[in-house]
Design an enzyme around this catalytic site. Structure first.
Site, short mmCIF file in Angstrom:
data_model
loop_
_atom_site.label_atom_id
_atom_site.label_comp_id
_atom_site.label_asym_id
_atom_site.label_seq_id
_atom_site.Cartn_x
_atom_site.Cartn_y
_atom_site.Cartn_z
N GLU A 166 19.88 18.83 -15.69
CA GLU A 166 19.02 19.95 -15.27
C GLU A 166 18.55 20.83 -16.42
OE1 GLU A 166 21.19 21.89 -12.10
OE2 GLU A 166 21.28 20.05 -10.91
N ASN B 69 19.80 13.65 -16.05
CA ASN B 69 19.80 13.82 -14.59
C ASN B 69 19.14 15.15 -14.23
OD1 ASN B 69 20.87 12.86 -11.97
ND2 ASN B 69 22.20 14.67 -12.06
N GLU C 266 21.86 11.95 -6.27
CA GLU C 266 22.48 12.99 -5.42
C GLU C 266 21.74 13.09 -4.09
OE1 GLU C 266 22.92 16.71 -7.54
OE2 GLU C 266 23.50 15.69 -9.39
N ASP D 47 20.36 13.57 -0.61
CA ASP D 47 20.61 14.15 0.72
C ASP D 47 19.26 14.62 1.26
OD1 ASP D 47 20.37 16.53 -0.81
OD2 ASP D 47 22.49 17.01 -0.64
N HIS E 59 17.34 15.70 -3.77
CA HIS E 59 17.71 16.63 -2.69
C HIS E 59 16.42 16.94 -1.92
CE1 HIS E 59 21.73 17.13 -4.28
NE2 HIS E 59 21.25 17.45 -5.46
#
Ligand code: G3I
Length: 300
Positions: free
Chosen positions: A127, A169, A232, A234, A205
């Protein structure tokens, strides 16, 4: 296949989940973990605050628990994350300049050496790019040590664990946008100059939809000569099952998309409280999104 992991493996891919050490005593959780997944990311336990709570004093107990549980189940582990502006220990948060740079380098060296040869990959830097339309770096104490901090982090990780794939990432990088293009330009530059980087993670996400150029975005990174992973995943919202299937199909259509990881097992395990973004309900039952995901994996 009849499980996520076995179905992904039929095309040479993996299907993983984030794991929280505090849940390894929950038999429902562990039952699903061992049955469905063949890749694991520690949700918090390998981060800087967890592994170096006071400077120069390292604690690998919880990270090792997650690694040993995974290996015992035939899974491999993605290390997460060596250098990040968030979840730094208190002693690092106020540091700057060469003191912080040296602390970061030492942290990476120590942690990557501890896990040397035992992880398939590391999220070396997490990030580091800003949201919005600028396409530039996020301001942080690490960024203020000099723009070369990311390549220093990757070179340091390579020296400590030459066998681990080294990944960048980030989130909100799922379509072609200013942020993902900034990262794309960095990866192209690293490749041109021989800075070691092997993979790019797309956190994904998502809220009820996926960008129309999601697959094209994965492909343009793959074309630079790096593997890509969904790291990740979701997805909240009423269209959840369809969007999960779409994300899986996009990964399957990109040869260098080597696997997908969901960010937790049951809805009650998610950091997105009340949004029910995962594949299993609070009781551990398979949701419609599980079935659509499994079917999309098997269609490949
Ligand atoms: O462990 C303490 C506990 O002792 C304390 O009582 C409790 C009170 O708040 O906090 C606990 O720590 C929490 C930790 O999760 C473990 O549960 C932190 O407050 C909480 O902030 C932390 O949240 C994590 C978050 O990263 C922090 O940035 C989430 O679990 C984790 O899912 C989330 O994961 C990140 C990825 O690493 C990077 N990408 C985004 C993703 C979602 O935010």
């Amino acid at each position: 296949g009849t499980t996520l992991g076995a179905s992904a493996a039929e095309t040479g891919r993996y299907f993983g989940t984030a794991v929280s050490v505090g849940k390894l005593g929950d038999s429902t959780y562990v039952g699903i973990l061992n049955r469905e997944f063949n890749r694991v990311t520690a949700e918090n336990e390998m981060k800087w605050d967890a592994t170096e709570p006071s400077q120069g004093s390292f604690n690998y107990a919880n990270g090792d628990r997650i690694l040993n549980q995974a290996v015992g189940n035939g899974s491999r582990v993605r290390g997460h994350a060596l250098a990040w502006h968030n979840q730094q220990p208190g002693w690092a948060q106020g540091m700057s300049g060469s003191a912080l740079r040296n602390a970061m380098v030492n942290h990476i060296t120590q942690v990557a050496t501890h896990y040397r040869g035992r992880l398939y990959a590391w999220d070396v830097v997490n990030e580091a790019f800003a949201d919005g339309n600028g396409g530039g770096r996020r301001d942080s104490n690490l960024q203020r040590t000099g723009n070369d901090w990311i390549e220093v982090a990757f070179r340091t990780a390579r020296a400590a664990d030459p066998g681990a794939k080294l990944c960048y990432n980030d989130y909100n990088t799922d379509g072609v946008n200013a942020k993902s293009t900034g990262i794309y330009n960095m990866v192209a530059d690293f490749k041109a100059r021989g800075v070691p980087i092997d993979c790019v993670g797309f956190q994904s996400h998502l809220t009820n939809s996926v960008p129309g150029d999601y697959q094209a975005n994965l492909q343009r990174f793959a074309n630079l000569g790096v593997d890509v992973q969904i790291t990740e995943l979701d997805i909240s919202g009423s269209n959840q099952a369809n969007v999960y299937a779409s994300v899986v199909r996009s990964c399957m259509a990109v040869a260098r998309c080597t696997g997908l990881t969901v960010w937790g097992i049951r809805d009650s395990d998610s950091w997105r409280t009340g949004q029910n973004p995962l594949l299993f309900d609070n009781n551990g039952n398979k949701k419609a999104a599980y079935t659509s995901t499994l079917n999309a994996l098997n269609a490949g």
